[in-house]
Design a protein around this motif. Structure first.
Motif, short mmCIF file in Angstrom:
data_model
loop_
_atom_site.label_atom_id
_atom_site.label_comp_id
_atom_site.label_asym_id
_atom_site.label_seq_id
_atom_site.Cartn_x
_atom_site.Cartn_y
_atom_site.Cartn_z
N TRP A 1 0.88 -1.19 -0.03
CA TRP A 1 -0.09 0.13 -0.10
C TRP A 1 0.94 1.13 -0.02
O TRP A 1 1.86 1.34 0.92
CB TRP A 1 -0.98 -0.03 1.08
CG TRP A 1 -0.43 0.30 2.56
CD1 TRP A 1 -0.66 1.43 3.47
CD2 TRP A 1 0.18 -0.79 3.44
NE1 TRP A 1 -0.20 1.20 4.61
CE2 TRP A 1 0.26 -0.05 4.70
CE3 TRP A 1 0.54 -1.96 3.16
CZ2 TRP A 1 1.04 -0.55 5.70
CZ3 TRP A 1 1.44 -2.74 4.27
CH2 TRP A 1 1.33 -2.04 5.52
N GLU B 1 -1.21 -1.92 16.36
CA GLU B 1 -1.80 -1.11 15.24
C GLU B 1 -1.41 0.43 15.57
O GLU B 1 -1.03 1.04 14.80
CB GLU B 1 -3.33 -1.36 15.03
CG GLU B 1 -3.86 -0.72 13.66
CD GLU B 1 -5.17 -0.90 13.70
OE1 GLU B 1 -5.63 -0.66 12.44
OE2 GLU B 1 -5.71 -1.48 14.70
N ASP C 1 -4.86 -8.48 9.15
CA ASP C 1 -6.10 -8.00 8.46
C ASP C 1 -6.48 -6.74 8.41
O ASP C 1 -6.83 -5.75 7.33
CB ASP C 1 -7.34 -9.00 8.87
CG ASP C 1 -7.28 -10.43 8.66
OD1 ASP C 1 -6.79 -10.74 7.62
OD2 ASP C 1 -8.00 -10.96 9.38
N ARG C 2 -6.03 -5.96 9.52
CA ARG C 2 -6.30 -4.40 9.70
C ARG C 2 -5.61 -3.76 8.70
O ARG C 2 -5.89 -2.69 8.25
CB ARG C 2 -6.32 -4.27 11.54
CG ARG C 2 -7.17 -4.70 12.19
CD ARG C 2 -6.95 -4.14 13.59
NE ARG C 2 -7.59 -5.03 14.53
CZ ARG C 2 -7.81 -4.51 15.86
NH1 ARG C 2 -6.86 -3.70 16.41
NH2 ARG C 2 -8.71 -5.20 16.62
N VAL D 1 -4.15 -4.88 5.94
CA VAL D 1 -4.68 -5.22 4.71
C VAL D 1 -5.67 -4.36 4.49
O VAL D 1 -5.99 -3.62 3.25
CB VAL D 1 -5.16 -6.77 4.54
CG1 VAL D 1 -5.76 -6.83 3.10
CG2 VAL D 1 -3.78 -7.51 4.31
N ALA D 2 -6.69 -3.85 5.17
CA ALA D 2 -7.83 -3.24 5.13
C ALA D 2 -7.50 -1.96 4.88
O ALA D 2 -7.87 -1.08 3.91
CB ALA D 2 -8.80 -3.41 6.32
N ALA D 3 -6.34 -1.40 5.89
CA ALA D 3 -6.01 -0.06 5.44
C ALA D 3 -5.29 0.06 4.06
O ALA D 3 -5.27 1.02 3.63
CB ALA D 3 -4.87 0.28 6.56
N GLY E 1 -6.02 -1.64 1.51
CA GLY E 1 -7.21 -1.82 0.51
C GLY E 1 -7.75 -0.36 0.38
O GLY E 1 -8.21 -0.06 -0.76
N SER E 2 -7.79 0.45 1.26
CA SER E 2 -8.57 1.63 1.39
C SER E 2 -7.81 2.84 0.61
O SER E 2 -8.26 3.79 0.28
CB SER E 2 -8.77 2.29 2.80
OG SER E 2 -7.53 2.67 3.58
#
Length: 482
Positions: free
Chosen positions: A341, A439, A467-468, A470-472, A474-475
Motif C-alpha cells: 500500500w 496497530e 487483516d487490519r 490489509v484493510a488499510a 485496500g482503502s
C-alpha cells in the motif's frame, strides 16, 4: 461426498437411527430411503441441501443446539452423541461423534478405492504442510479431479471432513496430517492409509506437547508406517531425522528430495530475487529444467521439491512440474501473502510460527526489503514447552543478524524476542500488550517505504493485525503481489 443412505451411515458408524417425528405423529421415511447426497459439515452455516450435519460438542459451542439451523439450510440428517427429541431431521446416534466421523470417512474411502482409481497423498512435517498441500492442489491439475483440505484441516475432525468431500470422480485426494502427540498419525492413517506419504521436516513445533524432538520424529514416522502395502514414501533427504524413516517404511519404495544431499529430485543453484521469489535448477535424474516459484520465500524450495516428487510419481513431466510451480499461489490465508500500500510492503505470515518458520520469514523480510527499512512485528510461538524463553530470545537475536531495523513484539509471551533483539543490537525495539496497541504504534512508527513482516502462532492473534493492515492497504487502492 458419495451418496449414502442413513442406514448405511449407521452401519459404518455403529450407530442407531432415530426419527424423533415418530413420537409426534410425523410420517417417518425408512432409514434406507433417507439419502445424504451433499457435504458433511460440522458448522451449521455451511450445511447444504442433501447434506449431513455432524453435531460436535466443543468447549464453547454444542452442535446439538444447531440441528434446526442446519436443517433450515437443507441438511437431511444429523450425526449426534445424545438424543435430540425435537430434532427437525432424522439422526444417527453414536457414543462418540468424532470417532464416528472417522469411521464414516474410512468406509467412504474403502468404497472409493473399490470403485475406481483414487490416489491418497498424505503430508506431514513440523513446517510446510499447508504450503505443500496448496502447491500440490495446483501442480497436480493435469492429473484430474483433486480434493485438498481447506486451510489446515489436518486433525481428527478436519481430515475425515476432507475425505468425505471425495466422490467417484476424484483422482487424487491430498491430505494434510498434523500431530501434537504420539499416536495422532497412527489414528489418521487408519482412517485414510496413504498411497504416497510425504515427510517434510522434523522441528520444534509442538515441542511442549511432545517433550523432545525425538518424540516428534517418532510421531512423524507414523505416517510412513501407515502407508498401504504398495505405497511410496517421499522423504526430505536434507533432514537426517526424516531420512531414517526409510527404516520403518516396511519395504515401501522411497523417493527423496533435497537441496544439499543426493536425492531423486533436487534443487541446485538457488537464488532469491528482489521480490522474494526463489529461482533454481530443478533436476530429476539426468533431466534438468529451470524453475521459479510464484510463492515468496526461499524456504518454499523444500516444499516445492516435495510437491515435485509427488507430481513426478503421478506421471507428470519435469517441465509440467516447473510450469505448475511457476504459477502456484498461496491459497491459504496468512501464509507469506505479500501486499503493498503506497510504497510500503506487508508480509502477512501470521497463521503459524515456530523457530524454523520464524527464521524463514525473517529471511524473506530481508530479501524483499533490500535497502528499505525492515520492520518485524512478532508474536508468541506457542507450544514450545521448556525451550520457549530461549527460543524466543534466539529469534530476537536472529532478527538482528538479518538487519532488522525495528522489532515490535506483541503480548507478554513474545517479550523474550525483544530482549534478544536489544541485546543483539536491533536499533529500535518496542513491546506492546496486544494487537490494538501494535496497530497504534505502527501508525506512528512506520515510514512511507517500510517493509513489514507480521508473524506469530495463530492463537497469538496477529492475523487480526494483518487483516487490519490489509484493510488499510485496500482503502488506499493497494493490491497484492505474490
Amino acid at each position: 461426498m458419495i451418496t449414502l443412505t442413513l442406514a448405511e451411515i449407521a452401519a459404518a458408524t455403529s450407530g442407531r437411527v432415530h426419527d424423533p417425528g415418530q413420537s409426534t405423529g410425523r410420517p417417518a421415511e425408512p432409514s434406507e430411503l433417507v439419502q445424504v447426497t451433499s457435504e458433511v459439515v460440522i458448522d451449521s452455516r455451511l450445511a447444504a441441501p442433501g447434506g449431513l450435519f455432524v453435531a460436535v460438542t466443543g468447549e464453547r459451542v454444542d452442535g446439538h443446539d444447531y440441528l434446526t439451523a442446519a436443517a433450515e439450510r437443507g441438511a437431511v440428517a444429523a450425526l449426534v452423541s445424545r438424543p435430540v427429541p425435537d430434532s427437525p431431521v432424522p439422526y444417527v446416534h453414536v457414543p462418540d461423534v468424532q470417532l464416528a466421523l472417522g469411521a464414516l470417512a474410512r468406509e467412504v474411502l474403502v468404497r472409493l478405492r473399490a470403485a475406481g482409481q483414487i490416489t491418497v497423498v498424505a503430508i506431514t512435517g513440523s513446517v510446510g504442510k499447508t504450503s505443500t498441500k496448496d502447491l500440490l492442489a495446483q501442480v497436480l491439475a493435469p492429473v484430474g479431479d483433486l480434493i485438498a483440505p481447506a486451510g489446515s484441516f489436518n486433525n481428527e475432525l478436519g481430515l475425515p471432513l476432507t475425505v468425505l468431500r471425495a466422490n467417484e470422480r476424484t483422482r487424487v485426494l491430498v491430505l494434510e496430517m498434523g500431530a501434537d502427540r504420539v499416536g495422532n498419525l497412527t489414528y489418521l492413517t487408519a482412517i485414510a492409509p496413504p498411497d504416497i506419504a510425504v515427510v517434510l521436516a522434523v522441528g520444534t513445533a509442538h515441542l511442549g506437547g511432545f517433550g523432545s524432538v525425538e518424540a516428534i520424529a517418532m510421531a512423524k514416522s507414523e505416517l510412513v508406517q501407515g502407508l498401504r502395502p504398495d505405497g511410496i514414501a517421499v522423504l526430505n533427504a536434507d533432514d537426517p531425522r526424516v531420512v531414517t524413516m526409510a527404516e520403518v517404511s516396511a519395504g515401501a519404495e522411497v523417493r527423496s528430495f533435497a537441496q544439499v544431499a543426493d536425492a531423486h529430485v533436487r534443487a541446485t543453484d538457488v537464488t532469491v530475487d528482489a521480490d522474494g521469489h526463489a529461482t533454481f535448477t530443478l533436476s530429476a535424474g539426468p533431466v534438468h529444467v529451470p524453475a521459479r516459484l510464484a510463492l515468496v520465500g526461499r524456504h518454499h524450495v523444500t516444499n516445492a521439491l516435495a510437491a515435485a516428487t509427488v507430481a513426478l510419481t503421478l506421471g507428470l513431466t519435469l517441465e509440467q512440474v516447473a510450469d505448475g510451480l511457476g504459477t502456484a499461489a498461496a491459497l491459504s490465508p496468512h501464509r507469506m501473502h505479500v501486499r503493498s500500500w503506497g510504497r510500503r510492503t506487508l508480509i502477512d505470515d501470521a497463521y503459524n510460527a515456530n523457530p524454523d518458520s520464524m527464521r524463514a520469514a525473517l529471511d524473506a523480510l530481508g530479501s524483499i526489503a533490500g535497502t528499505r527499512r525492515r520492520v518485524a512485528v512478532l508474536g508468541e510461538m506457542r507450544e514450545l514447552g521448556e525451550i520457549a524463553a530461549q527460543a524466543h530470545e534466539e529469534i530476537g537475536r536472529y532478527a538482528a543478524g538479518q538487519g532488522t531495523d525495528l522489532v515490535v513484539t506483541v503480548g507478554s509471551g513474545a517479550e523474550p524476542i525483544a530482549g534478544g533483539a536489544r541485546a543483539a543490537g536491533v536499533p529500535v525495539v518496542r513491546s506492546v500488550a496486544d494487537v490494538g496497541e501494535a496497530e497504534e504504534l505502527l501508525v506512528s512508527e512506520l515510514g512511507d517505504d517500510d517493509v513489514v513482516l507480521v508473524k506469530s502462532s495463530n492463537s497469538a492473534g496477529l492475523a487480526a493485525l494483518a487483516d487490519r493492515l490489509v484493510a488499510a492497504a485496500g482503502s488506499t487502492g493497494a493490491g497484492e503481489s505474490a
